[in-house]
Scaffold this motif. Structure first.
Motif, PDB file in Angstrom:
ATOM      1  N   TYR B  31      -8.588  -7.978  -4.489  1.00 25.27           N
ATOM      2  CA  TYR B  31      -8.421  -6.586  -4.887  1.00 25.27           C
ATOM      3  C   TYR B  31      -8.209  -5.729  -3.640  1.00 25.27           C
ATOM      4  CZ  TYR B  31      -9.768  -6.933  -9.835  1.00 25.27           C
ATOM      5  OH  TYR B  31      -9.822  -7.204 -11.173  1.00 25.27           O
ATOM      6  N   ALA B  32      -7.248  -4.813  -3.725  1.00 19.78           N
ATOM      7  CA  ALA B  32      -7.020  -3.859  -2.651  1.00 19.78           C
ATOM      8  C   ALA B  32      -7.440  -2.469  -3.107  1.00 19.78           C
ATOM      9  CB  ALA B  32      -5.552  -3.847  -2.243  1.00 19.78           C
ATOM     10  N   SER B  33      -8.015  -1.720  -2.188  1.00 18.01           N
ATOM     11  CA  SER B  33      -8.307  -0.321  -2.442  1.00 18.01           C
ATOM     12  C   SER B  33      -7.683   0.509  -1.324  1.00 18.01           C
ATOM     13  CB  SER B  33      -9.821  -0.078  -2.550  1.00 18.01           C
ATOM     14  OG  SER B  33     -10.499  -0.573  -1.421  1.00 18.01           O
ATOM     15  N   TRP B  34      -7.521   1.785  -1.591  1.00 13.02           N
ATOM     16  CA  TRP B  34      -6.875   2.702  -0.648  1.00 13.02           C
ATOM     17  C   TRP B  34      -7.720   3.951  -0.466  1.00 13.02           C
ATOM     18  CZ3 TRP B  34      -2.363   1.712   1.991  1.00 13.02           C
ATOM     19  CH2 TRP B  34      -1.600   0.617   1.557  1.00 13.02           C
ATOM     20  N   TYR B  35      -7.738   4.444   0.776  1.00  8.21           N
ATOM     21  CA  TYR B  35      -8.529   5.618   1.130  1.00  8.21           C
ATOM     22  C   TYR B  35      -7.670   6.628   1.856  1.00  8.21           C
ATOM     23  CZ  TYR B  35     -12.090   2.361  -0.173  1.00  8.21           C
ATOM     24  OH  TYR B  35     -12.824   1.453  -0.904  1.00  8.21           O
ATOM     25  N   GLN B  36      -7.869   7.886   1.510  1.00  8.89           N
ATOM     26  CA  GLN B  36      -7.203   8.998   2.165  1.00  8.89           C
ATOM     27  C   GLN B  36      -8.209   9.679   3.086  1.00  8.89           C
ATOM     28  OE1 GLN B  36      -6.950  12.888   0.125  1.00  8.89           O
ATOM     29  NE2 GLN B  36      -4.727  12.647   0.240  1.00  8.89           N
ATOM     30  N   GLN B  37      -7.790   9.962   4.301  1.00  4.07           N
ATOM     31  CA  GLN B  37      -8.668  10.671   5.217  1.00  4.07           C
ATOM     32  C   GLN B  37      -7.902  11.818   5.873  1.00  4.07           C
ATOM     33  OE1 GLN B  37     -10.262   8.601   8.705  1.00  4.07           O
ATOM     34  NE2 GLN B  37     -12.197   9.731   8.495  1.00  4.07           N
ATOM     35  N   GLN B  49      -9.146  -1.539  -7.182  1.00 11.14           N
ATOM     36  CA  GLN B  49      -8.671  -2.661  -7.997  1.00 11.14           C
ATOM     37  C   GLN B  49      -7.154  -2.645  -8.104  1.00 11.14           C
ATOM     38  OE1 GLN B  49     -10.736  -3.167 -11.736  1.00 11.14           O
ATOM     39  NE2 GLN B  49     -12.747  -3.079 -10.769  1.00 11.14           N
ATOM     40  N   ASP B  50      -6.525  -2.501  -6.967  1.00 12.73           N
ATOM     41  CA  ASP B  50      -5.060  -2.545  -6.801  1.00 12.73           C
ATOM     42  C   ASP B  50      -4.336  -1.311  -7.316  1.00 12.73           C
ATOM     43  OD1 ASP B  50      -4.860  -6.095  -7.623  1.00 12.73           O
ATOM     44  OD2 ASP B  50      -5.400  -5.093  -5.756  1.00 12.73           O
ATOM     45  N   ARG B  60       0.072  11.269  -9.223  1.00 12.65           N
ATOM     46  CA  ARG B  60       1.146  10.929  -8.300  1.00 12.65           C
ATOM     47  C   ARG B  60       0.772   9.777  -7.373  1.00 12.65           C
ATOM     48  NH1 ARG B  60      -0.696  15.905  -6.516  1.00 12.65           N
ATOM     49  NH2 ARG B  60      -1.523  15.987  -4.370  1.00 12.65           N
ATOM     50  N   PHE B  61      -0.511   9.433  -7.332  1.00 12.62           N
ATOM     51  CA  PHE B  61      -0.960   8.287  -6.528  1.00 12.62           C
ATOM     52  C   PHE B  61      -0.964   7.036  -7.414  1.00 12.62           C
ATOM     53  CE2 PHE B  61      -2.294  10.077  -2.521  1.00 12.62           C
ATOM     54  CZ  PHE B  61      -2.491  11.419  -2.827  1.00 12.62           C
ATOM     55  N   SER B  62      -0.290   5.986  -6.959  1.00 11.73           N
ATOM     56  CA  SER B  62      -0.291   4.730  -7.689  1.00 11.73           C
ATOM     57  C   SER B  62      -0.319   3.569  -6.713  1.00 11.73           C
ATOM     58  CB  SER B  62       0.939   4.633  -8.598  1.00 11.73           C
ATOM     59  OG  SER B  62       2.116   4.641  -7.824  1.00 11.73           O
ATOM     60  N   GLY B  63      -0.708   2.403  -7.213  1.00  9.43           N
ATOM     61  CA  GLY B  63      -0.824   1.258  -6.340  1.00  9.43           C
ATOM     62  C   GLY B  63      -0.387  -0.025  -7.010  1.00  9.43           C
ATOM     63  N   SER B  64      -0.017  -1.001  -6.181  1.00 12.62           N
ATOM     64  CA  SER B  64       0.341  -2.327  -6.676  1.00 12.62           C
ATOM     65  C   SER B  64      -0.082  -3.341  -5.612  1.00 12.62           C
ATOM     66  CB  SER B  64       1.832  -2.429  -6.960  1.00 12.62           C
ATOM     67  OG  SER B  64       2.578  -2.257  -5.775  1.00 12.62           O
ATOM     68  N   ASN B  65      -0.157  -4.597  -6.039  1.00 16.82           N
ATOM     69  CA  ASN B  65      -0.565  -5.651  -5.104  1.00 16.82           C
ATOM     70  C   ASN B  65      -0.026  -6.976  -5.595  1.00 16.82           C
ATOM     71  OD1 ASN B  65      -1.801  -7.118  -3.098  1.00 16.82           O
ATOM     72  ND2 ASN B  65      -3.865  -6.974  -3.966  1.00 16.82           N
ATOM     73  N   SER B  66       0.760  -7.631  -4.761  1.00 12.55           N
ATOM     74  CA  SER B  66       1.341  -8.910  -5.140  1.00 12.55           C
ATOM     75  C   SER B  66       1.611  -9.741  -3.902  1.00 12.55           C
ATOM     76  CB  SER B  66       2.652  -8.681  -5.908  1.00 12.55           C
ATOM     77  OG  SER B  66       3.236  -9.905  -6.275  1.00 12.55           O
ATOM     78  N   ALA B  70       0.138  -5.171  -0.516  1.00 14.55           N
ATOM     79  CA  ALA B  70      -0.299  -4.097  -1.403  1.00 14.55           C
ATOM     80  C   ALA B  70       0.459  -2.843  -1.007  1.00 14.55           C
ATOM     81  CB  ALA B  70      -1.800  -3.873  -1.289  1.00 14.55           C
ATOM     82  N   THR B  71       0.765  -2.021  -1.996  1.00 12.57           N
ATOM     83  CA  THR B  71       1.552  -0.815  -1.746  1.00 12.57           C
ATOM     84  C   THR B  71       0.908   0.393  -2.407  1.00 12.57           C
ATOM     85  OG1 THR B  71       3.600  -2.116  -1.648  1.00 12.57           O
ATOM     86  CG2 THR B  71       3.816   0.270  -1.955  1.00 12.57           C
ATOM     87  N   LEU B  72       0.777   1.453  -1.638  1.00 13.87           N
ATOM     88  CA  LEU B  72       0.356   2.750  -2.166  1.00 13.87           C
ATOM     89  C   LEU B  72       1.596   3.632  -2.249  1.00 13.87           C
ATOM     90  CD1 LEU B  72      -1.899   4.830  -2.927  1.00 13.87           C
ATOM     91  CD2 LEU B  72      -1.923   5.459  -0.497  1.00 13.87           C
ATOM     92  N   THR B  73       1.819   4.193  -3.408  1.00 10.87           N
ATOM     93  CA  THR B  73       2.969   5.060  -3.615  1.00 10.87           C
ATOM     94  C   THR B  73       2.497   6.458  -3.976  1.00 10.87           C
ATOM     95  OG1 THR B  73       4.302   3.184  -4.381  1.00 10.87           O
ATOM     96  CG2 THR B  73       5.093   5.409  -4.920  1.00 10.87           C
ATOM     97  N   ILE B  74       3.054   7.436  -3.286  1.00 10.23           N
ATOM     98  CA  ILE B  74       2.777   8.837  -3.584  1.00 10.23           C
ATOM     99  C   ILE B  74       4.076   9.447  -4.086  1.00 10.23           C
ATOM    100  CG2 ILE B  74       1.775  10.985  -2.772  1.00 10.23           C
ATOM    101  CD1 ILE B  74       0.704   9.460  -0.326  1.00 10.23           C
TER     102      ILE B  74
END
Lengths: 119, 106
Positions: B31-37, B49-50, B60-66, B70-74
């Motif tokens: 599982y990947a998670s993303w953080y904004q700072q 969880q991806d 507008r924030f979405s994510g994928s992982n394969s 892993a990719t964070l899309t704004i």
């Protein structure tokens, strides 16, 4: 209000010790795994340690093993990090963070406390 | 030791889409998670969880992982999205953060 508040940071000489605390409020502290994460000045995030709800499991990043100890007191809704043998490279803002239930993600962060190791 | 690699910087025009990648060996199996700072602030969880968004995080924030990425899309990036972004995963109970990506909204 749900929050985590760290304290105990400061200036310490190399080889010295410091104990960080994190006070949780507005949350059922004993339900969650808890963590410490640090960030050196101008650098990225680095996970430091995790502790299970009952304190029975603990995990550490290799660079602090044998020097740092994570602990908790559920009766006081508090998390701790005892840091011994401090080195210049331990200089960082130390964040207390809660791990989300179900899988490990940091779903609540404190504002951090700065630890500076310098002579 | 396990490593997660991100591009150092991404630039995006307001209203456009920003994509931030995070590469690691067999990352898709974790599982990947993303953080904004934002500058001077604590990190904030934006994806876990991806692809799940916590309450209060804009759609507008979405994510994928394969596979290994892993990719964070704004989508529809706004000026307030200008920040550093970190991916994170676990490798045998050891936490690993990505190298971080600075997103600039031009």
């Amino acid at each position: 209000e749900v929050q985590l508040v760290e304290s105990g940071g400061g200036l310490v000489q190399p080889g010295g010790s410091l104990r960080l605390s994190c006070a949780a409020s507005g949350v059922t502290f004993s339900f969650y795994w808890m963590s410490w994460v640090r960030q050196a000045p101008g650098k990225g995030l680095e996970w430091v340690a995790n502790i299970k709800q009952d304190g029975g499991e603990k995990y550490y990043v290799d660079s602090v093993k044998g020097r740092f100890t994570i602990s908790r007191d559920n009766a006081k809704n508090s998390l701790y990090l005892q840091m011994n043998g401090l080195r210049a490279e331990d200089t960082a803002v130390y964040y207390c963070a809660r791990l989300g239930i179900g899988d490990w993600h940091f779903d609540l962060w404190g504002r951090g406390t700065l630890v500076t190791v310098s002579s | 030791s396990y490593e997660l690699t991100q591009p150092p910087s991404v630039s995006v025009s307001p209203g456009q889409t920003a994509s931030i990648t995070c590469s690691g060996d067999k990352l898709g199996d974790k599982y990947a998670s993303w953080y904004q700072q934002r500058p001077g602030q604590s990190p904030v969880l934006v994806i876990y969880q991806d692809s799940k968004r916590p309450s209060g995080i804009p759609e507008r924030f979405s994510g994928s992982n394969s596979r290994n990425t892993a990719t964070l899309t704004i989508s529809g990036t706004q000026a307030m999205d200008e920040a550093d972004y970190y991916c994170q995963a676990w490798d045998s109970s050891t936490g690993v953060f990505g190298t971080g990506t600075q997103v600039t909204v031009l």
